[in-house]
Design a protein around this motif. Sequence first.
Motif, mmCIF file in Angstrom:
data_model
loop_
_atom_site.group_PDB
_atom_site.id
_atom_site.type_symbol
_atom_site.label_atom_id
_atom_site.label_comp_id
_atom_site.label_asym_id
_atom_site.label_seq_id
_atom_site.Cartn_x
_atom_site.Cartn_y
_atom_site.Cartn_z
ATOM 1 N N TYR A 74 0.823 -1.279 -0.058
ATOM 2 C CA TYR A 74 0.067 0.134 -0.076
ATOM 3 C C TYR A 74 0.960 1.270 -0.073
ATOM 4 C CZ TYR A 74 -3.518 -3.445 1.373
ATOM 5 O OH TYR A 74 -4.089 -4.496 1.450
ATOM 6 N N ARG B 133 -0.545 4.472 -1.678
ATOM 7 C CA ARG B 133 -1.728 5.096 -1.320
ATOM 8 C C ARG B 133 -1.856 4.764 0.490
ATOM 9 N NH1 ARG B 133 -2.152 0.513 -4.349
ATOM 10 N NH2 ARG B 133 -3.231 -1.326 -3.547
ATOM 11 N N TYR B 134 -0.717 5.275 0.926
ATOM 12 C CA TYR B 134 -0.725 4.771 2.331
ATOM 13 C C TYR B 134 -1.326 5.830 3.006
ATOM 14 C CZ TYR B 134 2.066 3.675 6.582
ATOM 15 O OH TYR B 134 2.158 3.297 7.968
ATOM 16 N N LEU C 278 -6.147 7.301 -1.145
ATOM 17 C CA LEU C 278 -5.991 7.094 -2.613
ATOM 18 C C LEU C 278 -5.568 8.221 -3.428
ATOM 19 C CD1 LEU C 278 -9.852 5.384 -2.582
ATOM 20 C CD2 LEU C 278 -7.576 4.390 -2.592
ATOM 21 N N GLU C 279 -5.402 9.352 -2.738
ATOM 22 C CA GLU C 279 -4.828 10.405 -3.613
ATOM 23 C C GLU C 279 -3.231 10.196 -4.090
ATOM 24 O OE1 GLU C 279 -4.607 12.501 0.466
ATOM 25 O OE2 GLU C 279 -5.902 10.909 -0.809
ATOM 26 N N LYS C 280 -2.859 9.251 -3.582
ATOM 27 C CA LYS C 280 -1.229 8.847 -3.712
ATOM 28 C C LYS C 280 -0.419 10.323 -3.589
ATOM 29 C CE LYS C 280 -2.196 4.964 -6.731
ATOM 30 N NZ LYS C 280 -2.137 4.623 -8.048
ATOM 31 N N ASP C 281 -0.483 10.899 -2.132
ATOM 32 C CA ASP C 281 0.273 12.082 -2.147
ATOM 33 C C ASP C 281 1.644 11.718 -1.567
ATOM 34 O OD1 ASP C 281 1.285 14.363 -0.238
ATOM 35 O OD2 ASP C 281 -0.359 15.375 -1.327
ATOM 36 N N ASN D 57 2.015 10.441 2.556
ATOM 37 C CA ASN D 57 2.599 9.129 2.777
ATOM 38 C C ASN D 57 3.705 9.485 3.569
ATOM 39 O OD1 ASN D 57 0.544 7.921 1.416
ATOM 40 N ND2 ASN D 57 2.015 7.695 -0.605
#
Length: 194
Positions: free
Chosen positions: A83, A86-87, A90-93, A97
């Motif tokens: 993960y 997307r820790y 969900l926006e994968k910033d 993170n």
Amino acid sequence: MKICFASHNANKVKELNQLMPDDIQIIGLDELQITEDIQETGKTLEENSLIKARYVYDKHRLPVLADDSGLLVTTLNGEPGVYSARYAGLEKDDNKNMDLLLSNLKGKTDKSAEFQTVITFIDSEGDTHQFKGHVEGEIITEKRGTNGFGYDPIFMPKGYDKTFAELSSEVKNRISHRAKAIQKLLEHLHHVSQ
């Protein structure tokens, strides 16, 4: 030879092209006008890498490679692992993170971690091959450096006093988890072209 890399991440496409010999060109999904966001529903890096490669190959019948990478922190039982991107959501910033990871490490003395990559390559015949790479290191408590992406500013590889984000591209592309997996892929491609 052109190989599609199953990613919209321009940084990764650039990094992979730097690792490739002159006769192999990596093209990302955006260059092929593939706009789909491939859902990573696997529970392991191997599964996610295969899902992405298989999706592109089945739809477009191109030689394709896909990777899934994760940062595994020992004291957090291998989190963020699969993960990693997307820790914190969900926006994968990347910054969120890293902030969440540093927050979860507060008060912990063991900062050891490793990056892992699994690359899946599906050749023009549809045959599937997987290659793994990893690099050990530790998490530092403040972000340093502007090169790289993801967790690079807080990951210091073993034997170095700089983070991945402080190292030159040349050094990182020699020692990184992705570089090691790509080296195994290149050895495979060289072997089958003989």
